[in-house]
Enzyme design. Structure first.
Site, mmCIF file in Angstrom:
data_model
loop_
_atom_site.group_PDB
_atom_site.id
_atom_site.type_symbol
_atom_site.label_atom_id
_atom_site.label_comp_id
_atom_site.label_asym_id
_atom_site.label_seq_id
_atom_site.Cartn_x
_atom_site.Cartn_y
_atom_site.Cartn_z
ATOM 1 N N LYS A 232 35.157 26.184 41.321
ATOM 2 C CA LYS A 232 36.072 25.063 41.154
ATOM 3 C C LYS A 232 35.371 23.787 41.602
ATOM 4 O O LYS A 232 35.568 22.727 41.036
ATOM 5 C CB LYS A 232 37.328 25.292 41.977
HETATM 6 N N1 GLU Z 1 40.592 32.003 48.628
HETATM 7 C C1 GLU Z 1 39.258 32.452 48.327
HETATM 8 C C2 GLU Z 1 38.749 31.774 47.067
HETATM 9 O O1 GLU Z 1 39.528 31.230 46.299
HETATM 10 C C3 GLU Z 1 39.188 33.959 48.152
HETATM 11 C C4 GLU Z 1 39.377 34.663 49.428
HETATM 12 C C5 GLU Z 1 39.252 36.174 49.368
HETATM 13 O O2 GLU Z 1 39.408 36.752 48.271
HETATM 14 O O3 GLU Z 1 39.036 36.777 50.407
HETATM 15 O O4 GLU Z 1 37.557 31.777 46.837
#
Ligand code: GLU
Length: 294
Positions: A232
């Site tokens: 992103k």
């Molecule tokens: N929130 C994290 C991300 O969007 C992923 C965290 C996880 O899967 O442990 O990269």
């Protein structure tokens, strides 16, 4: 024990092809085992959040037929639970306050030297914001990944007292991911290989809290044509409006899963059920790779 998986996007932008790979793989891995698939919005760091991204992410998952079980969990609504565990870790001497600056730590190869372990700092006596670090008592030197096998961990990294709460007032990813995976009863974490290295920290937190850790499976990353990971942050193209069946077929192909020869005649539900019926974890590639549309 029944299988509970999850997809845990941060709302820092729209979903891109790489995030869809993680969403589809975690979904099929759960559904192929008659499990539940939960969605958690990791919006703990409000400053990195992009307005409306959480809503768009959920709409995109639905658009691709990835229907989650139970209610979506938002980290921003769980602060009281996080705080109570952090308070408990401090009270037990399992965590401590730290005022070290990032610059000083970076001068030491970026690994913290545990300087504040014995300084007994408190927010009351210091009068300025402090970070909180785990007193590392359970260093993890190796762990098992369901796809990649045994992983060795750098010794210095394993022993580091890493951050649980940042000086800027934000709960650290490693802390909240563990607290939430445990809270939601996750039995297996399926996510991108960019999070392989931090897994040892998360496993040490499970030991510290005396909780059973889930299994971990790290997926290959989708790379763009110049070999960089889609993210992103580097503004990978959003899949919010990408053609649904075609993109799902590209994901299955990326994951090295079989496709029906007449997949173009399938709708998204049929393609996902096919994917579920033919799901083979062992076929998933171990290496990150450039993706190309089918
Ligand atoms: N929130 C994290 C991300 O969007 C992923 C965290 C996880 O899967 O442990 O990269």
């Amino acid at each position: 024990m029944s299988y509970i998986g999850r997809f845990a996007p941060s709302p820092t932008g729209d979903l891109h092809f790489g995030s869809l790979v993680t969403a589809v793989a975690s979904y099929l891995q759960a559904k192929a085992q008659n499990g539940d698939w939960l969605v958690r919005i990791e919006d703990i760091d409000r400053r990195r959040e992009v307005n409306g991204a959480a809503t768009r992410i959920l709409a995109t998952l639905e658009r691709f037929g990835l229907q989650w079980d139970n209610q979506v969990l938002y980290q921003s609504q769980c602060i009281a639970r996080y705080q109570s565990i952090l308070t408990q870790l401090i009270a037990n001497g399992q965590a401590y306050y730290c005022d070290c600056r990032r610059q000083r730590i970076q001068q030491q190869n970026g690994i913290y030297d545990n300087l504040c372990r014995h300084r007994q700092l408190t927010p009351q006596t210091s009068g300025y914001p402090l970070a909180i670090r785990l007193r590392q008592s359970y260093p993890i030197y190796r762990f098992f990944d369901q796809l990649l096998g045994w992983q060795q961990v750098d010794q210095a990294l394993a022993k580091e007292d890493f951050t649980l709460f940042r000086r800027d007032g934000c709960y650290a990813y490693h802390l909240v991911v563990v607290l939430d995976d445990h809270f939601q009863g996750i039995t297996e974490v399926v996510r991108g290989a960019d999070l392989l290295i931090p897994t040892s920290r998360q496993l040490s937190l499970y030991q510290q809290l005396n909780w059973t850790a889930p299994n971990y499976l790290h997926l290959p990353l989708a790379l763009n044509n110049d070999g960089r990971k889609l993210s992103k942050q580097n503004r990978a193209q959003s899949i919010a409006h990408a053609p649904v069946v075609n993109t799902l077929a590209t994901v299955l192909q990326f994951l090295n899963q079989p496709l029906p020869s007449d997949w173009q005649d399938y709708n998204k539900e049929q393609l996902l059920s096919w994917g579920q019926a033919h799901w083979q974890t062992t076929a998933i590639p171990r290496q990150s790779k450039v993706y190309s549309s089918i």
